[in-house]
Design a protein around this motif. Sequence first.
Motif, PDB file in Angstrom:
ATOM      1  N   ASP A 492       9.483  -8.535   3.183  1.00  0.00           N
ATOM      2  CA  ASP A 492       8.335  -8.301   4.047  1.00  0.00           C
ATOM      3  C   ASP A 492       8.444  -6.928   4.698  1.00  0.00           C
ATOM      4  OD1 ASP A 492       5.920  -8.992   5.295  1.00  0.00           O
ATOM      5  OD2 ASP A 492       6.964  -9.665   7.091  1.00  0.00           O
ATOM      6  N   LEU A 493       7.293  -6.230   4.843  1.00  0.00           N
ATOM      7  CA  LEU A 493       7.261  -4.911   5.465  1.00  0.00           C
ATOM      8  C   LEU A 493       6.413  -4.954   6.730  1.00  0.00           C
ATOM      9  CD1 LEU A 493       6.636  -2.645   2.319  1.00  0.00           C
ATOM     10  CD2 LEU A 493       8.820  -3.217   3.387  1.00  0.00           C
ATOM     11  N   PRO A 494       6.676  -4.072   7.687  1.00  0.00           N
ATOM     12  CA  PRO A 494       5.869  -4.052   8.909  1.00  0.00           C
ATOM     13  C   PRO A 494       4.474  -3.489   8.700  1.00  0.00           C
ATOM     14  CG  PRO A 494       7.503  -2.298   8.956  1.00  0.00           C
ATOM     15  CD  PRO A 494       7.816  -3.136   7.756  1.00  0.00           C
ATOM     16  N   ALA A 495       4.268  -2.738   7.603  1.00  0.00           N
ATOM     17  CA  ALA A 495       2.959  -2.136   7.332  1.00  0.00           C
ATOM     18  C   ALA A 495       2.948  -1.646   5.890  1.00  0.00           C
ATOM     19  CB  ALA A 495       2.680  -0.974   8.290  1.00  0.00           C
ATOM     20  N   THR A 496       1.798  -1.218   5.451  1.00  0.00           N
ATOM     21  CA  THR A 496       1.643  -0.715   4.095  1.00  0.00           C
ATOM     22  C   THR A 496       2.549   0.482   3.848  1.00  0.00           C
ATOM     23  OG1 THR A 496      -0.669  -1.369   4.212  1.00  0.00           O
ATOM     24  CG2 THR A 496      -0.062   0.113   2.423  1.00  0.00           C
ATOM     25  N   SER A 497       3.082   0.565   2.639  1.00  0.00           N
ATOM     26  CA  SER A 497       3.890   1.718   2.236  1.00  0.00           C
ATOM     27  C   SER A 497       3.227   2.411   1.060  1.00  0.00           C
ATOM     28  CB  SER A 497       5.302   1.276   1.836  1.00  0.00           C
ATOM     29  OG  SER A 497       5.990   2.341   1.193  1.00  0.00           O
ATOM     30  N   HIS A 498       3.165   3.727   1.115  1.00  0.00           N
ATOM     31  CA  HIS A 498       2.604   4.509   0.014  1.00  0.00           C
ATOM     32  C   HIS A 498       3.662   5.317  -0.723  1.00  0.00           C
ATOM     33  CE1 HIS A 498      -1.955   4.564   1.152  1.00  0.00           C
ATOM     34  NE2 HIS A 498      -1.440   3.346   1.103  1.00  0.00           N
ATOM     35  N   HIS A 499       4.908   5.286  -0.259  1.00  0.00           N
ATOM     36  CA  HIS A 499       5.952   6.073  -0.920  1.00  0.00           C
ATOM     37  C   HIS A 499       7.305   5.367  -0.858  1.00  0.00           C
ATOM     38  CE1 HIS A 499       2.892   9.226  -0.386  1.00  0.00           C
ATOM     39  NE2 HIS A 499       3.448   9.775  -1.435  1.00  0.00           N
ATOM     40  N   LEU A 500       8.006   5.439  -1.987  1.00  0.00           N
ATOM     41  CA  LEU A 500       9.363   4.923  -2.116  1.00  0.00           C
ATOM     42  C   LEU A 500      10.269   6.017  -2.651  1.00  0.00           C
ATOM     43  CD1 LEU A 500       8.543   1.561  -3.967  1.00  0.00           C
ATOM     44  CD2 LEU A 500       9.064   1.817  -1.535  1.00  0.00           C
ATOM     45  N   LEU A 501      11.583   5.867  -2.401  1.00  0.00           N
ATOM     46  CA  LEU A 501      12.565   6.791  -2.968  1.00  0.00           C
ATOM     47  C   LEU A 501      13.812   6.002  -3.331  1.00  0.00           C
ATOM     48  CD1 LEU A 501      13.397  10.362  -2.135  1.00  0.00           C
ATOM     49  CD2 LEU A 501      15.274   8.745  -1.959  1.00  0.00           C
ATOM     50  N   VAL A 508      17.167   2.059  -1.493  1.00  0.00           N
ATOM     51  CA  VAL A 508      15.770   2.446  -1.659  1.00  0.00           C
ATOM     52  C   VAL A 508      15.203   2.709  -0.270  1.00  0.00           C
ATOM     53  CG1 VAL A 508      13.481   1.735  -2.428  1.00  0.00           C
ATOM     54  CG2 VAL A 508      15.485   1.117  -3.783  1.00  0.00           C
ATOM     55  N   TYR A 509      14.527   3.844  -0.117  1.00  0.00           N
ATOM     56  CA  TYR A 509      13.897   4.192   1.156  1.00  0.00           C
ATOM     57  C   TYR A 509      12.402   3.914   1.048  1.00  0.00           C
ATOM     58  CZ  TYR A 509      18.332   6.190   2.472  1.00  0.00           C
ATOM     59  OH  TYR A 509      19.661   6.338   2.776  1.00  0.00           O
ATOM     60  N   ILE A 510      11.865   3.237   2.073  1.00  0.00           N
ATOM     61  CA  ILE A 510      10.479   2.795   2.091  1.00  0.00           C
ATOM     62  C   ILE A 510       9.794   3.426   3.298  1.00  0.00           C
ATOM     63  CG2 ILE A 510       8.935   0.798   2.142  1.00  0.00           C
ATOM     64  CD1 ILE A 510      11.340  -0.913   1.228  1.00  0.00           C
ATOM     65  N   ALA A 511       8.810   4.301   3.043  1.00  0.00           N
ATOM     66  CA  ALA A 511       8.043   4.901   4.136  1.00  0.00           C
ATOM     67  C   ALA A 511       6.874   3.971   4.458  1.00  0.00           C
ATOM     68  CB  ALA A 511       7.539   6.282   3.734  1.00  0.00           C
ATOM     69  N   THR A 512       6.906   3.321   5.614  1.00  0.00           N
ATOM     70  CA  THR A 512       5.814   2.423   6.002  1.00  0.00           C
ATOM     71  C   THR A 512       4.741   3.261   6.679  1.00  0.00           C
ATOM     72  OG1 THR A 512       6.763   1.882   8.163  1.00  0.00           O
ATOM     73  CG2 THR A 512       7.454   0.548   6.306  1.00  0.00           C
ATOM     74  N   ARG A 513       3.738   3.594   5.892  1.00  0.00           N
ATOM     75  CA  ARG A 513       2.755   4.598   6.282  1.00  0.00           C
ATOM     76  C   ARG A 513       2.193   4.363   7.682  1.00  0.00           C
ATOM     77  NH1 ARG A 513      -3.242   5.736   4.105  1.00  0.00           N
ATOM     78  NH2 ARG A 513      -3.442   3.749   5.151  1.00  0.00           N
ATOM     79  N   ASP A 514       1.578   3.197   7.905  1.00  0.00           N
ATOM     80  CA  ASP A 514       0.990   2.931   9.215  1.00  0.00           C
ATOM     81  C   ASP A 514       1.960   2.240  10.160  1.00  0.00           C
ATOM     82  OD1 ASP A 514      -1.706   3.990   8.981  1.00  0.00           O
ATOM     83  OD2 ASP A 514      -1.982   2.498   7.418  1.00  0.00           O
ATOM     84  N   GLY A 515       3.192   2.065   9.733  1.00  0.00           N
ATOM     85  CA  GLY A 515       4.221   1.524  10.619  1.00  0.00           C
ATOM     86  C   GLY A 515       5.014   2.611  11.305  1.00  0.00           C
TER      87      GLY A 515
END
Length: 645
Positions: A492-501, A508-515
């Motif tokens: 589960d994520l706190p908000a939508t993500s548009h980018h992973l690395l 794996v790094y997850i940028a939670t765009r609106d989080g």
Amino acid sequence: MNRSAFLAVATIGATLIVSCTNPVDEHSLGSTRSERVPAGDGQVTRMALSGAPLGIAVAHAGYAYITQPDHAQTFPGALARVDLNGQAVTDSFPVGWVPSLVILNDRQTRAYVSNQWSQNVGIIDVATNTQIDTIPTIGDPFALALSEDNRTLFVTTNANQLYKFDLTTKTAQGSIALPATSHHILMGPQGRFLYVATRDGGTVMETDAHAFAVTRTFTVGGRPQDMAFSPGGDELYVANELSDVLHVITLSTGATSDIPLAGAGEGLALGNDGRDIYVGLVFSGGVQVIDRASGQTIRVIQVGGIPREIALDYNGHDVLVSNESGWVDFIEPSDSTAPAPPPPPPPPPPPPPPPPPPPPPDTGYVRVAVCCGPLGVAVSGDVALVSQDNGGSLARLDLRIDTLSNSIMTGGVPAYLAFNAAGTTAYVANFGSQNVGIIDVASNSQTKTIPVNGQPLPIVVTSTGATAFVTTGANRFYKISVQSGSVADSLDLPATSHHLLNLNDTLVYIATRDGGSVLEVNQLTMTVLRTFVLGGRPQGMAVAPNRTELYVANELSNVLHIIDLATGTSASVALASGGEGIALGADGKLYIGEVFAGLVEVVDPATRSVVRTITVGGTPREVATDAVRHRVLVANEAGWVDIIR
């Protein structure tokens, strides 16, 4: 969550008396004709409509405009005009890239459509069915509403702002900062208050439309989407896509109660003369019908596909449901079953690329024309693949000669891409088709798809390509076994993500765009190790060659974050505008696409300063490195790829 049992289908009388009012949009509370309307035959009527139909605006003259965001085979995006009595398309005409929502003024002389990826609102002349003008926006517009006098247009964009436009001058008269992106706004019955559902902010903001100031904020959590008022205007209904509930807000007191939904709610409208509430269950292909007076569920109609927006028909009785899978459903009060989906039309070949626009005066790169909204880009050896999100395909570039060499059909709205280390297989997140496509690079073909829950956007893979990772609009991070073709685990994520690395096939790094955060996840155990809180809107990421620093472009804060991975501390470099795509070039510099300003800025991480600014124009999206030739590729949604030396 425990959900109340669904009630048996209620018996509905053969005829109903419909009162006469004058609705102005899809959220009208009344009807427009005074006659007996049959309750229906129990079977949903279905009309095939290409282009992933989404937004609906209904006119009391008996027609509707429906947006076709994915209509790029003939033109970027379209509006279909539908005769509601004949349930047939009478016209389909070009607007801008990815038209999303549409509204009509009260006289139905003009329509307004949010051309999401053209960063403008199109003005439609209803008499001729043509887009006659546009209103530029800062960021990608989505939700629309009109003031009571039809002189002011309210628009939300992914710059996390609510804008107020004077329609006479087509200029912004002010803006209100939002805590997160809004996909739905709704003018109150008296025209005094505008309600803004902040999708990933978990709130509904009540805004005084005249003073243009926030008066109240209702915190509901989850992901609030579409809204509708009770017939008396005393209650506000809000569909929640993440919490699986319908919120009922009593506006006089601000008190909130919840009605359980059978899935994620998005579209919402009142039908059956205000007696029933219809909620689209976007991820499960259902439409839930709720008795408004009792709050009890009458039935769930399994329509299939991806139901999106819902609008009240001009008779005040039936509802229309747009389905992104290629049709529109017309639902009468007694309908409980739906027909099989229409067969998809054969995909036409992608159009030839237009002549490339002349490159800007900077002589350090080459421009290659690529049609259909270039978005994602990935490079392996001499091959680059570019996703054409409005063409349902990937463009293949031969980097030895900087020329398009092939096209690969993938399906609806391909987004981001990744290669395995050998470069033999590519992986694409097919946003509109809700799957991950596996691409055989040698044969230029998509050989397999793996379904996921929700619409995937970013994708990364392990070096062997055995495991893929995506995030979707369901606010989840998915780990996919490519061999078995199934999801192995999720988080589960706190908000939508548009980018992973993918750092090292473990982290794996997850940028939670609106989080406003970046999560560090051990993908082997599927646990969050650390959370870096950055604020704003973190987007693309890159990592230092020695893996000591993580670089994050921020689309809202206009900075590049530099995170020390040993200590977790961060510093920032000011950018001219919001950054989205990012790549570390072979020269050790960071190349950042600034999506709202048409710029690529080059940052030296050693000196933490901007060393070069390139004006490319258009909408620069994702960035990738051509390591063999020491170059960087920038996909530009306006119709090209820039190859920077």
